[in-house]
Write an enzyme that holds these catalytic residues in place. Sequence first.
Site, PDB file in Angstrom:
ATOM      1  N   ASP A   1      61.833-114.143 -17.196  1.00 58.13           N
ATOM      2  CA  ASP A   1      61.460-113.487 -18.561  1.00 58.13           C
ATOM      3  C   ASP A   1      61.056-114.643 -19.536  1.00 58.13           C
ATOM      4  O   ASP A   1      61.670-115.601 -19.659  1.00 58.13           O
ATOM      5  CB  ASP A   1      63.008-112.912 -19.026  1.00 58.13           C
ATOM      6  CG  ASP A   1      62.695-112.391 -20.605  1.00 58.13           C
ATOM      7  OD1 ASP A   1      62.045-112.623 -21.214  1.00 58.13           O
ATOM      8  OD2 ASP A   1      63.733-111.692 -20.616  1.00 58.13           O
ATOM      9  N   ILE A   2      59.884-114.524 -19.990  1.00 56.73           N
ATOM     10  CA  ILE A   2      59.294-115.269 -21.028  1.00 56.73           C
ATOM     11  C   ILE A   2      60.352-115.867 -22.059  1.00 56.73           C
ATOM     12  O   ILE A   2      60.077-116.819 -22.645  1.00 56.73           O
ATOM     13  CB  ILE A   2      58.018-114.978 -21.404  1.00 56.73           C
ATOM     14  CG1 ILE A   2      57.295-116.420 -21.783  1.00 56.73           C
ATOM     15  CG2 ILE A   2      57.783-113.901 -22.398  1.00 56.73           C
ATOM     16  CD1 ILE A   2      55.703-116.189 -21.658  1.00 56.73           C
TER      17      ILE A   2
ATOM     18  N   ASN B   1      49.565-107.322 -30.130  1.00 60.65           N
ATOM     19  CA  ASN B   1      48.280-106.388 -30.286  1.00 60.65           C
ATOM     20  C   ASN B   1      47.759-107.170 -31.724  1.00 60.65           C
ATOM     21  O   ASN B   1      48.313-107.753 -32.312  1.00 60.65           O
ATOM     22  CB  ASN B   1      48.643-105.244 -30.259  1.00 60.65           C
ATOM     23  CG  ASN B   1      49.779-104.902 -31.227  1.00 60.65           C
ATOM     24  OD1 ASN B   1      49.544-104.986 -32.460  1.00 60.65           O
ATOM     25  ND2 ASN B   1      51.013-104.307 -30.957  1.00 60.65           N
TER      26      ASN B   1
ATOM     27  N   GLY C   1      56.712-104.243 -24.076  1.00 56.30           N
ATOM     28  CA  GLY C   1      56.379-105.320 -23.336  1.00 56.30           C
ATOM     29  C   GLY C   1      56.760-106.843 -23.626  1.00 56.30           C
ATOM     30  O   GLY C   1      58.036-106.933 -24.285  1.00 56.30           O
ATOM     31  N   VAL C   2      55.939-107.798 -23.499  1.00 59.90           N
ATOM     32  CA  VAL C   2      56.367-108.950 -23.920  1.00 59.90           C
ATOM     33  C   VAL C   2      56.603-109.081 -25.353  1.00 59.90           C
ATOM     34  O   VAL C   2      57.609-109.862 -25.715  1.00 59.90           O
ATOM     35  CB  VAL C   2      55.124-109.932 -23.465  1.00 59.90           C
ATOM     36  CG1 VAL C   2      55.357-111.371 -23.914  1.00 59.90           C
ATOM     37  CG2 VAL C   2      55.243-110.106 -21.717  1.00 59.90           C
ATOM     38  N   ASP C   3      55.651-108.485 -26.125  1.00 59.89           N
ATOM     39  CA  ASP C   3      55.864-108.433 -27.377  1.00 59.89           C
ATOM     40  C   ASP C   3      57.144-108.139 -27.819  1.00 59.89           C
ATOM     41  O   ASP C   3      57.864-108.715 -28.867  1.00 59.89           O
ATOM     42  CB  ASP C   3      54.625-107.507 -28.064  1.00 59.89           C
ATOM     43  CG  ASP C   3      54.367-107.707 -29.490  1.00 59.89           C
ATOM     44  OD1 ASP C   3      54.800-108.732 -29.969  1.00 59.89           O
ATOM     45  OD2 ASP C   3      53.329-107.028 -30.031  1.00 59.89           O
TER      46      ASP C   3
ATOM     47  N   GLY D   1      49.638-105.528 -18.380  1.00 52.97           N
ATOM     48  CA  GLY D   1      50.949-104.317 -18.639  1.00 52.97           C
ATOM     49  C   GLY D   1      50.403-103.183 -19.207  1.00 52.97           C
ATOM     50  O   GLY D   1      49.373-102.533 -18.757  1.00 52.97           O
ATOM     51  N   VAL D   2      50.675-103.025 -20.542  1.00 48.75           N
ATOM     52  CA  VAL D   2      50.295-101.768 -21.287  1.00 48.75           C
ATOM     53  C   VAL D   2      48.765-101.738 -21.344  1.00 48.75           C
ATOM     54  O   VAL D   2      48.192-100.543 -21.321  1.00 48.75           O
ATOM     55  CB  VAL D   2      50.895-102.064 -22.807  1.00 48.75           C
ATOM     56  CG1 VAL D   2      50.160-100.821 -23.706  1.00 48.75           C
ATOM     57  CG2 VAL D   2      52.378-101.972 -22.824  1.00 48.75           C
TER      58      VAL D   2
HETATM   59  N1  AR6 Z   1      58.657-111.909 -19.619  1.00 50.49           N
HETATM   60  C1  AR6 Z   1      57.567-111.892 -18.939  1.00 50.49           C
HETATM   61  N2  AR6 Z   1      56.582-111.242 -18.577  1.00 50.49           N
HETATM   62  C2  AR6 Z   1      56.850-109.970 -18.841  1.00 50.49           C
HETATM   63  C3  AR6 Z   1      58.014-109.355 -19.886  1.00 50.49           C
HETATM   64  C4  AR6 Z   1      58.710-110.637 -20.162  1.00 50.49           C
HETATM   65  N3  AR6 Z   1      60.090-110.431 -20.953  1.00 50.49           N
HETATM   66  N4  AR6 Z   1      57.921-108.242 -20.311  1.00 50.49           N
HETATM   67  C5  AR6 Z   1      56.822-107.642 -19.644  1.00 50.49           C
HETATM   68  N5  AR6 Z   1      56.103-108.649 -18.850  1.00 50.49           N
HETATM   69  P1  AR6 Z   1      52.453-106.513 -21.668  1.00 50.49           P
HETATM   70  P2  AR6 Z   1      49.618-106.473 -22.316  1.00 50.49           P
HETATM   71  C6  AR6 Z   1      54.802-108.636 -18.334  1.00 50.49           C
HETATM   72  O1  AR6 Z   1      52.420-104.850 -21.586  1.00 50.49           O
HETATM   73  O2  AR6 Z   1      49.280-105.591 -21.145  1.00 50.49           O
HETATM   74  C7  AR6 Z   1      52.590-104.673 -26.275  1.00 50.49           C
HETATM   75  O3  AR6 Z   1      52.751-103.393 -26.759  1.00 50.49           O
HETATM   76  C8  AR6 Z   1      54.292-107.306 -17.590  1.00 50.49           C
HETATM   77  O4  AR6 Z   1      54.887-106.909 -16.412  1.00 50.49           O
HETATM   78  O5  AR6 Z   1      53.511-106.946 -22.351  1.00 50.49           O
HETATM   79  O6  AR6 Z   1      48.779-107.678 -22.917  1.00 50.49           O
HETATM   80  C9  AR6 Z   1      51.898-105.287 -27.414  1.00 50.49           C
HETATM   81  O7  AR6 Z   1      52.315-105.038 -28.653  1.00 50.49           O
HETATM   82  C10 AR6 Z   1      52.805-107.680 -17.721  1.00 50.49           C
HETATM   83  O8  AR6 Z   1      52.709-108.078 -16.407  1.00 50.49           O
HETATM   84  O9  AR6 Z   1      51.253-106.836 -22.395  1.00 50.49           O
HETATM   85  C11 AR6 Z   1      50.294-104.629 -27.128  1.00 50.49           C
HETATM   86  O10 AR6 Z   1      50.169-103.362 -27.900  1.00 50.49           O
HETATM   87  C12 AR6 Z   1      52.799-108.653 -18.615  1.00 50.49           C
HETATM   88  O11 AR6 Z   1      53.758-109.088 -18.990  1.00 50.49           O
HETATM   89  C13 AR6 Z   1      50.396-104.343 -25.568  1.00 50.49           C
HETATM   90  O12 AR6 Z   1      51.695-104.221 -25.246  1.00 50.49           O
HETATM   91  C14 AR6 Z   1      52.075-108.224 -19.815  1.00 50.49           C
HETATM   92  O13 AR6 Z   1      52.448-106.839 -20.200  1.00 50.49           O
HETATM   93  C15 AR6 Z   1      49.639-105.633 -24.964  1.00 50.49           C
HETATM   94  O14 AR6 Z   1      49.639-105.281 -23.563  1.00 50.49           O
END
Ligand code: AR6
Length: 177
Positions: free
Chosen positions: A10-11, A24, A32-34, A124-125
């Site tokens: 987890d980051i 975003n 997600g990460v955000d 991710g998203v």
């Molecule tokens: N630690 C590490 N990796 C993670 C974590 C975490 N805690 N949570 C998810 N991932 P995403 P995007 C992985 O969706 O595709 C948000 O709503 C996840 O499995 O976080 O760039 C923003 O506000 C995936 O492989 O980012 C934007 O609207 C990766 O991190 C949108 O999502 C990225 O997934 C950005 O989408």
Amino acid sequence: MTILTLVRGDITEQAVDAVVNAANSSLLGGGGVDGAIHRRGGPLILAACRELRAGRYGKGLPTGEAVATTAGRLPAGHVIHTVGPVWSATEDRSDLLASCYRQSLRVAAELGARTVAFPAVSTGVYGWPMDDGARIAIRTVRETAGAGIEEVRFVLFDERAYGAFEAALGEGDGGQG
Ligand code: AR6
């Protein structure tokens, strides 16, 4: 010489000088990460993002760019927010994804960060295929990370992401990080 490392996890738990947020362009949070970064980092991060929106980034942070804020209560020193491109099957947006890594490293260097943690931006998203996202991430960091940055750590949330980054890391250099 920058070392590239991979961890599964987890980051928000990384005690590094800077963690990169897959944000975003609103900079005002999401899933997600955000979502995880704002949840664990607390309200100071959102307050700093609102200030950015009130100032230099009135229209939001453009795709492919990066900007730093406090890390609030996270164990990291700073959060660097970057906006990945949404995956498109009809348009090649790879340069924008590479730009996220380049610009985040530029901001990290400006902050004097020696250790930087990245998630797999856009995978991710935003729907970017993991293998391709991993290749772009590794290639761009290898090309970009300069003197001063000792470690770039990719923090991969699941086994599939970890495997994709491991494969990308092994391409072209015999497996050395
Ligand atoms: N630690 C590490 N990796 C993670 C974590 C975490 N805690 N949570 C998810 N991932 P995403 P995007 C992985 O969706 O595709 C948000 O709503 C996840 O499995 O976080 O760039 C923003 O506000 C995936 O492989 O980012 C934007 O609207 C990766 O991190 C949108 O999502 C990225 O997934 C950005 O989408």
